[in-house]
Design an enzyme around this catalytic site. Sequence first.
Site, PDB file in Angstrom:
ATOM      1  N   ASN A   1       0.843  -1.215   0.000  1.00 45.16           N
ATOM      2  CA  ASN A   1       0.000   0.000   0.000  1.00 45.16           C
ATOM      3  C   ASN A   1       0.872   1.256   0.000  1.00 45.16           C
ATOM      4  O   ASN A   1       0.570   2.220  -0.696  1.00 45.16           O
ATOM      5  CB  ASN A   1      -0.960   0.005   1.187  1.00 45.16           C
ATOM      6  CG  ASN A   1      -2.229  -0.773   0.876  1.00 45.16           C
ATOM      7  OD1 ASN A   1      -3.069  -0.328   0.101  1.00 45.16           O
ATOM      8  ND2 ASN A   1      -2.351  -1.970   1.444  1.00 45.16           N
TER       9      ASN A   1
ATOM     10  N   LEU B   1      -3.284   2.166  18.158  1.00 44.00           N
ATOM     11  CA  LEU B   1      -2.705   3.439  18.615  1.00 44.00           C
ATOM     12  C   LEU B   1      -3.464   3.950  19.839  1.00 44.00           C
ATOM     13  O   LEU B   1      -4.669   3.751  19.966  1.00 44.00           O
ATOM     14  CB  LEU B   1      -2.759   4.472  17.486  1.00 44.00           C
ATOM     15  CG  LEU B   1      -1.855   4.139  16.297  1.00 44.00           C
ATOM     16  CD1 LEU B   1      -2.191   5.015  15.100  1.00 44.00           C
ATOM     17  CD2 LEU B   1      -0.387   4.278  16.673  1.00 44.00           C
TER      18      LEU B   1
ATOM     19  N   ASN C   1      -6.470   4.808   7.985  1.00 43.08           N
ATOM     20  CA  ASN C   1      -6.078   3.398   7.964  1.00 43.08           C
ATOM     21  C   ASN C   1      -6.780   2.707   6.812  1.00 43.08           C
ATOM     22  O   ASN C   1      -7.867   3.112   6.401  1.00 43.08           O
ATOM     23  CB  ASN C   1      -6.482   2.711   9.281  1.00 43.08           C
ATOM     24  CG  ASN C   1      -6.055   1.251   9.314  1.00 43.08           C
ATOM     25  OD1 ASN C   1      -4.952   0.902   8.886  1.00 43.08           O
ATOM     26  ND2 ASN C   1      -6.933   0.384   9.809  1.00 43.08           N
TER      27      ASN C   1
ATOM     28  N   HIS D   1      -8.143  -1.142   5.678  1.00 45.73           N
ATOM     29  CA  HIS D   1      -8.440  -2.452   6.258  1.00 45.73           C
ATOM     30  C   HIS D   1      -9.073  -3.337   5.181  1.00 45.73           C
ATOM     31  O   HIS D   1      -9.951  -2.883   4.442  1.00 45.73           O
ATOM     32  CB  HIS D   1      -9.399  -2.297   7.443  1.00 45.73           C
ATOM     33  CG  HIS D   1      -9.688  -3.593   8.118  1.00 45.73           C
ATOM     34  ND1 HIS D   1      -8.791  -4.211   8.965  1.00 45.73           N
ATOM     35  CD2 HIS D   1     -10.762  -4.427   8.034  1.00 45.73           C
ATOM     36  CE1 HIS D   1      -9.298  -5.357   9.373  1.00 45.73           C
ATOM     37  NE2 HIS D   1     -10.493  -5.510   8.828  1.00 45.73           N
TER      38      HIS D   1
HETATM   39  C1  GAR Z   1      -3.208  -4.896   3.752  1.00 45.96           C
HETATM   40  O1  GAR Z   1      -4.060  -5.866   3.208  1.00 45.96           O
HETATM   41  C2  GAR Z   1      -3.935  -4.024   4.759  1.00 45.96           C
HETATM   42  O2  GAR Z   1      -5.256  -3.761   4.389  1.00 45.96           O
HETATM   43  C3  GAR Z   1      -3.869  -4.902   5.981  1.00 45.96           C
HETATM   44  O3  GAR Z   1      -2.565  -5.418   5.973  1.00 45.96           O
HETATM   45  C4  GAR Z   1      -2.125  -5.537   4.625  1.00 45.96           C
HETATM   46  C5  GAR Z   1      -0.795  -4.843   4.487  1.00 45.96           C
HETATM   47  O4  GAR Z   1      -0.256  -5.046   3.208  1.00 45.96           O
HETATM   48  N1  GAR Z   1      -4.144  -4.161   7.173  1.00 45.96           N
HETATM   49  C6  GAR Z   1      -4.837  -4.648   8.210  1.00 45.96           C
HETATM   50  O5  GAR Z   1      -5.259  -5.774   8.254  1.00 45.96           O
HETATM   51  C7  GAR Z   1      -5.050  -3.651   9.348  1.00 45.96           C
HETATM   52  N2  GAR Z   1      -6.010  -4.147  10.273  1.00 45.96           N
HETATM   53  P1  GAR Z   1       0.896  -4.127   2.674  1.00 45.96           P
HETATM   54  O6  GAR Z   1       1.974  -4.122   3.760  1.00 45.96           O
HETATM   55  O7  GAR Z   1       1.383  -4.813   1.429  1.00 45.96           O
HETATM   56  O8  GAR Z   1       0.340  -2.756   2.413  1.00 45.96           O
END
Ligand code: GAR
Length: 203
Positions: free
Chosen positions: A14, A92, A106, A108
């Site tokens: 991301n 946080l 954020n 999700h």
């Molecule tokens: C993503 O799918 C994000 O939506 C999730 O972790 C992944 C990180 O991927 N976040 C959560 O689950 C937060 N609760 P990335 O490091 O490749 O961006």
Amino acid sequence: MKRLGILLSGRGSNFEAIADQVASGSLKAAIAVVISNRSEARGLAVARERGLKAVSIPSKGLDREVYDRLVIEELNRSAVDLVCLAGFMRLLSASFVRAFPQRVLNIHPSLLPAFPGLDAQKQALEHGVKITGCTVHFVDEYLDAGPIILQAAVPLKDGDTVESLSARILQEEHRIYSEAIRMVLSDSFRIEGRRVMVEPQHR
Ligand code: GAR
């Protein structure tokens, strides 16, 4: 130019999608700093390769308040306007959220409020929903709970595994995160209760 602070714990795809949009000029912002609680996070290495300021702040053994204070200090040193959590796997504190009012986002991988917390894609698959997706929301002190800015829906397929579903959701995450950042940076929204509404001239 508005300045972004990215917080991540792992792969950082991301973050990379945001960095690509910044580099191409379609997101008019600068990435001021990338911070990780895990020094071995791939996202941190990618940030360094891209010539961005990359800071490791390990959380091990520190109280939440103490840790968050260190992160706030680094974000302030880097003069950050907007904080973007991009796979940052820590809750946080309220004092962190108060330090950046309506300035922490954020992403999700579910259609919140369904499936908050860890392994959202696995939760969706096991629950048997036909549609899931992803959500960009403002962060409050509760888990995956603040006002929702943007969502994208992703239908499940019969043969889906956690991996295949996660990959399709991730494509949508990369698309809507930059879009949400653009909207928040342009101040073209207002919040009424839990509802985030886009001002008509920006629709
Ligand atoms: C993503 O799918 C994000 O939506 C999730 O972790 C992944 C990180 O991927 N976040 C959560 O689950 C937060 N609760 P990335 O490091 O490749 O961006």
